[in-house]
Scaffold this motif. Sequence first.
Motif, mmCIF file in Angstrom:
data_model
loop_
_atom_site.group_PDB
_atom_site.id
_atom_site.type_symbol
_atom_site.label_atom_id
_atom_site.label_comp_id
_atom_site.label_asym_id
_atom_site.label_seq_id
_atom_site.Cartn_x
_atom_site.Cartn_y
_atom_site.Cartn_z
ATOM 1 N N PRO A 113 0.821 -1.216 0.000
ATOM 2 C CA PRO A 113 0.000 0.000 0.000
ATOM 3 C C PRO A 113 0.854 1.265 0.000
ATOM 4 C CG PRO A 113 -0.883 -1.605 1.536
ATOM 5 C CD PRO A 113 0.430 -2.149 1.080
ATOM 6 N N ARG A 114 0.372 2.300 -0.655
ATOM 7 C CA ARG A 114 1.177 3.504 -0.853
ATOM 8 C C ARG A 114 1.597 4.161 0.450
ATOM 9 N NH1 ARG A 114 3.592 4.125 -5.491
ATOM 10 N NH2 ARG A 114 3.761 6.340 -5.005
ATOM 11 N N HIS A 115 0.812 3.999 1.508
ATOM 12 C CA HIS A 115 1.151 4.676 2.760
ATOM 13 C C HIS A 115 2.213 3.915 3.569
ATOM 14 C CE1 HIS A 115 -1.816 1.697 4.129
ATOM 15 N NE2 HIS A 115 -1.277 1.829 5.333
ATOM 16 N N ILE A 116 2.599 2.724 3.123
ATOM 17 C CA ILE A 116 3.596 1.918 3.836
ATOM 18 C C ILE A 116 4.931 2.039 3.107
ATOM 19 C CG2 ILE A 116 4.269 -0.416 4.540
ATOM 20 C CD1 ILE A 116 1.299 -1.087 4.772
ATOM 21 N N PRO A 117 5.988 2.484 3.794
ATOM 22 C CA PRO A 117 7.297 2.616 3.147
ATOM 23 C C PRO A 117 7.831 1.262 2.676
ATOM 24 C CG PRO A 117 7.246 3.815 5.223
ATOM 25 C CD PRO A 117 6.014 2.962 5.195
ATOM 26 N N LEU A 118 8.479 1.278 1.516
ATOM 27 C CA LEU A 118 9.104 0.091 0.945
ATOM 28 C C LEU A 118 10.600 0.341 0.804
ATOM 29 C CD1 LEU A 118 9.087 -2.650 -0.690
ATOM 30 C CD2 LEU A 118 8.755 -1.225 -2.727
ATOM 31 N N VAL A 119 11.404 -0.605 1.296
ATOM 32 C CA VAL A 119 12.860 -0.569 1.132
ATOM 33 C C VAL A 119 13.284 -1.859 0.450
ATOM 34 C CG1 VAL A 119 15.088 -0.570 2.315
ATOM 35 C CG2 VAL A 119 13.239 0.911 3.141
ATOM 36 N N PHE A 120 14.083 -1.766 -0.598
ATOM 37 C CA PHE A 120 14.570 -2.977 -1.251
ATOM 38 C C PHE A 120 16.078 -3.114 -1.056
ATOM 39 C CE2 PHE A 120 14.802 0.252 -4.629
ATOM 40 C CZ PHE A 120 16.079 0.072 -5.126
ATOM 41 N N SER A 121 16.576 -4.334 -1.184
ATOM 42 C CA SER A 121 18.009 -4.615 -1.115
ATOM 43 C C SER A 121 18.502 -5.060 -2.479
ATOM 44 C CB SER A 121 18.296 -5.720 -0.087
ATOM 45 O OG SER A 121 18.046 -5.274 1.223
ATOM 46 N N THR A 122 19.740 -4.687 -2.807
ATOM 47 C CA THR A 122 20.286 -4.996 -4.124
ATOM 48 C C THR A 122 21.775 -5.281 -4.024
ATOM 49 O OG1 THR A 122 20.672 -4.131 -6.354
ATOM 50 C CG2 THR A 122 20.553 -2.517 -4.575
ATOM 51 N N ALA A 123 22.266 -6.098 -4.970
ATOM 52 C CA ALA A 123 23.680 -6.472 -4.992
ATOM 53 C C ALA A 123 24.320 -6.203 -6.348
ATOM 54 C CB ALA A 123 23.834 -7.950 -4.632
ATOM 55 N N GLN A 124 23.760 -5.281 -7.125
ATOM 56 C CA GLN A 124 24.260 -5.030 -8.480
ATOM 57 C C GLN A 124 25.458 -4.068 -8.439
ATOM 58 O OE1 GLN A 124 23.134 -6.817 -11.097
ATOM 59 N NE2 GLN A 124 22.036 -7.828 -9.447
ATOM 60 N N ASN A 125 26.663 -4.631 -8.642
ATOM 61 C CA ASN A 125 27.869 -3.796 -8.544
ATOM 62 C C ASN A 125 28.487 -3.465 -9.895
ATOM 63 O OD1 ASN A 125 28.911 -6.351 -9.130
ATOM 64 N ND2 ASN A 125 30.681 -6.115 -7.785
ATOM 65 N N LEU A 126 27.774 -3.811 -10.997
ATOM 66 C CA LEU A 126 28.241 -3.476 -12.338
ATOM 67 C C LEU A 126 27.144 -2.725 -13.094
ATOM 68 C CD1 LEU A 126 29.944 -6.811 -13.459
ATOM 69 C CD2 LEU A 126 31.104 -4.682 -12.869
#
Length: 380
Positions: A113-126
């Motif tokens: 839902p738009r009112h809930i913050p979303l944080v993603f994790s990523t490992a793309q180093n190139l």
Amino acid sequence: MKTPRQLVTVSHSYVVTLNRRLANEMARVGAGRWEVKAIAPRAFRGDLSPLKLQREPGEASQVEAVRALFTRSAHAFLYGPELRAMLSGSVSLVHAWEEPYVLAGAEVALLTPRHIPLVFSTAQNLPKRYPPPFAQIEPLVVARSAGWVAFGETVKQNLLSRPGYAQRPSRAIPMGVDVELFRPDRALGAAFLRELGWELEGPPVVGYLGRFVTEKGVERLRDALEPLKTPWRALFVGGGPLEGSLRAWGERYPSRVRVITGVQHDRVPRALNAMDVLCAPSQTVPRWKEQFGRMLAEGFACGVPVLGSDSGEIPHTMGDAGRVLPEADTAAWTAALAELLESPARRRELSAQGRERATRHFAWSAVAREHLDFFESVLG
């Protein structure tokens, strides 16, 4: 007392218990402030073999299973319809341990839902150019997010140049290491040496841990060892396409070289504790550079002095606890090895520095605190 915040963390890797260590540690170190729910697939096909959700008694996080579809591809799989309800209600923040360009990353972003913050994790180093629809998915997820976690400083620097990333809060956080499993234990190492037919009193052991492939630098280490005048033994632990050539080279030094394959992860501390120096001579190639160097963090935790190349994330993983060498300079590797092999005092100094760095920077409790601290900064 304040009501604890509700964190939902989603990842297809959570199908394996060991991969829920981050979720469980966040629940432990955040007890009283956070309640953590880990969403995992009931089953996941993956590249190698089918996996069914593993559960362990006493997990600190609440584990919820959902259906996952098309799981032969980590890029194209989707979660089932149960996910929507788990991302709403009293949830304070959603954490997606899914890359922002894959279909599942887009699904989590759209269902939160738009009112809930979303944080993603990523490992793309190139820097990469993705084909449709992945090229269209990435900016959508970034725009929807309230922040992102980079698994390493080189990942963060790479992504800050891509559209939208610099406009979102971010933090570089390393992967964690079990510093209780990986700890200094020379008796354990001595037992491993005896299994190899070696005595503890012999020449120092130069170690390598990882895949036997060109980009991991096994050939560089082999070439650096040959001109050494200081007595040495070499222990290569891992597996891969260069195993045959590595064994053929080792036959020239039958009393000094051991090549070991098929070592289970819970036995890796035995091998590390048998080493006097651990080398990570990774070599940058056009489509790869070292993303983290887990063997470095595990070596630090075991109190093993470490030499690492300057490929990718290695200098950031090493910090000031080991020595960074030019990846293509074989002579520099030979000289550094000679210096360490001839100086037990320097090895003891690096051993203490490495263990301290592991417990302060890579312990799962420290990694979990970093995540929760970032989430709290996003929430304000």
